[in-house]
Design a protein around this motif. Structure first.
Motif, short mmCIF file in Angstrom:
data_model
loop_
_atom_site.label_atom_id
_atom_site.label_comp_id
_atom_site.label_asym_id
_atom_site.label_seq_id
_atom_site.Cartn_x
_atom_site.Cartn_y
_atom_site.Cartn_z
N LEU A 137 -61.45 36.31 66.87
CA LEU A 137 -62.74 36.68 67.46
C LEU A 137 -63.62 37.37 66.43
O LEU A 137 -64.82 37.08 66.32
CB LEU A 137 -62.53 37.61 68.66
CG LEU A 137 -61.94 37.00 69.92
CD1 LEU A 137 -61.53 38.10 70.90
CD2 LEU A 137 -62.92 36.04 70.56
N LEU A 138 -63.04 38.28 65.66
CA LEU A 138 -63.78 39.00 64.63
C LEU A 138 -64.35 38.04 63.60
O LEU A 138 -65.53 38.14 63.22
CB LEU A 138 -62.85 40.03 63.97
CG LEU A 138 -63.44 40.99 62.95
CD1 LEU A 138 -64.46 41.90 63.62
CD2 LEU A 138 -62.33 41.83 62.32
N LEU A 139 -63.54 37.09 63.15
CA LEU A 139 -64.00 36.12 62.17
C LEU A 139 -65.16 35.27 62.68
O LEU A 139 -66.03 34.87 61.91
CB LEU A 139 -62.85 35.17 61.77
CG LEU A 139 -61.78 35.74 60.88
CD1 LEU A 139 -60.60 34.77 60.80
CD2 LEU A 139 -62.32 36.02 59.50
N ASP A 192 -69.84 37.10 72.83
CA ASP A 192 -68.74 37.09 71.86
C ASP A 192 -68.43 38.50 71.35
O ASP A 192 -67.26 38.85 71.15
CB ASP A 192 -69.05 36.16 70.69
CG ASP A 192 -69.11 34.71 71.13
OD1 ASP A 192 -68.31 34.31 72.00
OD2 ASP A 192 -69.98 33.97 70.62
N VAL A 193 -69.46 39.29 71.11
CA VAL A 193 -69.24 40.67 70.65
C VAL A 193 -68.53 41.46 71.75
O VAL A 193 -67.56 42.18 71.47
CB VAL A 193 -70.57 41.35 70.26
CG1 VAL A 193 -70.37 42.83 69.96
CG2 VAL A 193 -71.19 40.65 69.04
N ILE A 194 -68.99 41.32 72.99
CA ILE A 194 -68.35 42.04 74.10
C ILE A 194 -66.91 41.56 74.29
O ILE A 194 -66.01 42.36 74.54
CB ILE A 194 -69.18 41.90 75.40
CG1 ILE A 194 -70.54 42.57 75.24
CG2 ILE A 194 -68.41 42.45 76.59
CD1 ILE A 194 -70.50 44.06 74.95
N PRO A 198 -66.06 49.44 76.65
CA PRO A 198 -66.55 48.06 76.59
C PRO A 198 -67.12 47.54 77.91
O PRO A 198 -68.09 46.80 77.91
CB PRO A 198 -65.32 47.26 76.16
CG PRO A 198 -64.55 48.23 75.33
CD PRO A 198 -64.73 49.55 76.04
N SER A 199 -66.56 47.95 79.05
CA SER A 199 -67.11 47.47 80.32
C SER A 199 -68.52 48.03 80.54
O SER A 199 -69.41 47.33 81.01
CB SER A 199 -66.19 47.83 81.49
OG SER A 199 -66.02 49.23 81.56
#
Length: 186
Positions: free
Chosen positions: A48-50, A61-63, A90-91
């Motif tokens: 996900l980070l990549l 995607d960031v969330i 995060p929520s």
């Protein structure tokens, strides 16, 4: 031989020839049939980070990264004496980014979070927007693509640094596999 590992991108293709070669050489070995790197929590988070830069830091995607990733204490500001620990949620960040109208793009994140901080939103939401802004800016900076002509060793060092900064230590097999995979991605 205890400190040697061979990572196989495609075990179904390479496991048998590797095992045969090790047998012929008299080298003891163990083939782990467990989860692939991509199926481990650290591997999923690293993937996900990549991908964040490639999606132009799309809000969803960031969330997803912030929700799924085992974030490192340094990333959360816990070792630096920051108050992130009270505002990392995060929520709540998902709600704030939706209300702020963030879709994608580093500049959009910066501008819309700053505007949301000054809005008439609830104090907890404004505080969360402030914390999120402080959190994502260095994340986005770290994920800015490197020069196209970087060496493999520099790329590997870069991804190792990013991995250590943003993801909490997981199973050692996870971390070493992700570390080795980092240079392979860029």
């Amino acid at each position: 031989f205890r400190e040697i590992a061979i990572l196989l991108r495609s075990p179904s293709t390479y496991a048998a020839p590797i095992a045969e070669a090790l047998d012929e050489a008299g080298v003891p070995y163990y083939l782990h049939d467990g989860l692939s790197l991509a199926e481990t929590p650290t591997g999923k988070a690293f993937d996900l980070l990549l991908g964040l830069d490639a999606t132009r830091f799309a809000r969803s995607d960031v969330i997803e990264f912030l929700t799924a990733a085992p974030l490192a204490d340094d990333a959360l500001g816990k070792r630096g004496g920051s108050d992130y620990g009270t505002t990392i949620a995060p929520s709540l960040w998902d709600v704030v980014t939706r209300r702020a109208g963030i879709v994608e793009g580093r500049e959009e994140w910066r501008v819309r979070l700053a505007r949301f901080e000054r809005s008439a939103a609830a104090p907890a939401e404004r505080l969360a927007a402030s914390a999120l802004g402080r959190f994502v800016e260095p994340l986005f900076e770290d994920l800015t693509p490197p020069p196209a002509r970087d060496s493999w060793s520099r790329l590997s060092e870069r991804w190792s640094r990013i991995l250590t900064r943003w993801l909490a230590p997981g199973d050692d097999r996870d971390r070493h596999g992700v570390d080795a995979a980092g240079a392979d991605r860029r």
